[in-house]
Scaffold this motif. Structure first.
Motif, PDB file in Angstrom:
ATOM      1  N   MET A   1       0.828  -1.208   0.000  1.00  0.00           N
ATOM      2  CA  MET A   1       0.000   0.000   0.000  1.00  0.00           C
ATOM      3  C   MET A   1       0.861   1.256   0.000  1.00  0.00           C
ATOM      4  O   MET A   1       0.593   2.205  -0.737  1.00  0.00           O
ATOM      5  CB  MET A   1      -0.923   0.027   1.220  1.00  0.00           C
ATOM      6  CG  MET A   1      -2.129  -0.815   1.094  1.00  0.00           C
ATOM      7  SD  MET A   1      -3.139  -0.565   2.565  1.00  0.00           S
ATOM      8  CE  MET A   1      -4.364  -1.808   2.300  1.00  0.00           C
TER       9      MET A   1
ATOM     10  N   THR B   1      -1.537   3.951  -2.058  1.00  0.00           N
ATOM     11  CA  THR B   1      -2.975   3.720  -2.043  1.00  0.00           C
ATOM     12  C   THR B   1      -3.394   3.355  -0.633  1.00  0.00           C
ATOM     13  O   THR B   1      -2.570   2.976   0.188  1.00  0.00           O
ATOM     14  CB  THR B   1      -3.377   2.606  -3.039  1.00  0.00           C
ATOM     15  OG1 THR B   1      -4.793   2.521  -3.109  1.00  0.00           O
ATOM     16  CG2 THR B   1      -2.802   1.254  -2.648  1.00  0.00           C
TER      17      THR B   1
ATOM     18  N   ARG C   1      -5.994   1.133  -0.095  1.00  0.00           N
ATOM     19  CA  ARG C   1      -6.762  -0.119  -0.113  1.00  0.00           C
ATOM     20  C   ARG C   1      -6.195  -1.085  -1.139  1.00  0.00           C
ATOM     21  O   ARG C   1      -5.514  -0.693  -2.080  1.00  0.00           O
ATOM     22  CB  ARG C   1      -8.225   0.162  -0.396  1.00  0.00           C
ATOM     23  CG  ARG C   1      -8.458   0.914  -1.666  1.00  0.00           C
ATOM     24  CD  ARG C   1      -9.889   1.349  -1.795  1.00  0.00           C
ATOM     25  NE  ARG C   1     -10.014   2.133  -3.021  1.00  0.00           N
ATOM     26  CZ  ARG C   1     -11.054   2.827  -3.329  1.00  0.00           C
ATOM     27  NH1 ARG C   1     -12.080   2.867  -2.508  1.00  0.00           N
ATOM     28  NH2 ARG C   1     -11.113   3.493  -4.446  1.00  0.00           N
ATOM     29  N   LEU C   2      -6.496  -2.362  -0.919  1.00  0.00           N
ATOM     30  CA  LEU C   2      -6.039  -3.435  -1.802  1.00  0.00           C
ATOM     31  C   LEU C   2      -7.188  -4.378  -2.110  1.00  0.00           C
ATOM     32  O   LEU C   2      -7.980  -4.711  -1.226  1.00  0.00           O
ATOM     33  CB  LEU C   2      -4.933  -4.261  -1.138  1.00  0.00           C
ATOM     34  CG  LEU C   2      -3.626  -3.575  -0.798  1.00  0.00           C
ATOM     35  CD1 LEU C   2      -2.754  -4.513   0.033  1.00  0.00           C
ATOM     36  CD2 LEU C   2      -2.901  -3.151  -2.064  1.00  0.00           C
TER      37      LEU C   2
ATOM     38  N   THR D   1      -8.442  -2.153   3.709  1.00  0.00           N
ATOM     39  CA  THR D   1      -7.972  -0.776   3.753  1.00  0.00           C
ATOM     40  C   THR D   1      -6.797  -0.667   4.701  1.00  0.00           C
ATOM     41  O   THR D   1      -6.580  -1.527   5.557  1.00  0.00           O
ATOM     42  CB  THR D   1      -9.086   0.175   4.226  1.00  0.00           C
ATOM     43  OG1 THR D   1      -9.408  -0.141   5.584  1.00  0.00           O
ATOM     44  CG2 THR D   1     -10.319   0.067   3.345  1.00  0.00           C
ATOM     45  N   ARG D   2      -6.070   0.433   4.565  1.00  0.00           N
ATOM     46  CA  ARG D   2      -4.942   0.690   5.457  1.00  0.00           C
ATOM     47  C   ARG D   2      -5.427   0.749   6.907  1.00  0.00           C
ATOM     48  O   ARG D   2      -4.788   0.210   7.810  1.00  0.00           O
ATOM     49  CB  ARG D   2      -4.250   1.995   5.079  1.00  0.00           C
ATOM     50  CG  ARG D   2      -3.033   2.294   5.923  1.00  0.00           C
ATOM     51  CD  ARG D   2      -2.409   3.646   5.593  1.00  0.00           C
ATOM     52  NE  ARG D   2      -2.446   4.003   4.197  1.00  0.00           N
ATOM     53  CZ  ARG D   2      -1.481   3.719   3.312  1.00  0.00           C
ATOM     54  NH1 ARG D   2      -0.416   3.059   3.695  1.00  0.00           N
ATOM     55  NH2 ARG D   2      -1.586   4.111   2.058  1.00  0.00           N
TER      56      ARG D   2
END
Length: 91
Positions: free
Chosen positions: A21, A26, A28-29, A43-44
């Motif tokens: 990330m 970003t 989110r993945l 999400t982070r």
């Protein structure tokens, strides 16, 4: 499901996912299983809560926090971070 940033596999650890990330800039993945079917989105913020939690270890994988979710549609043009081959790992 909305475009989610880079695509990774569910056997990736939380720490590595946070690193992906950060390098991809970003928050989110999109997470896929071994058949490249999307199993969820992280999400982070979610990963940070898991990492900072009392039960965290460096062995916690994305599949451990996602649970059993159904497939989702792939996002067009999204990068996928594939596992290195055995040859690449040996180098």
């Amino acid at each position: 499901m909305d475009a989610a940033g880079p695509q990774v596999y569910d056997d990736m650890t939380v720490e590595v996912a946070l690193s992906v990330m950060a390098s991809a800039r970003t928050g989110r993945l999109r997470v896929c299983d071994n058949d490249s079917l999307c199993t969820g989105l992280v999400t982070r913020a979610q990963l940070t809560v898991v990492r900072d939690g009392p039960g965290y270890s460096d062995r916690v994988r994305l599949r451990d926090i996602l649970g059993d979710r159904g497939p989702c549609a792939p996002a067009a043009g999204q990068a996928i971070h594939r596992r290195p081959s055995a040859l690449a790992q040996a180098l």
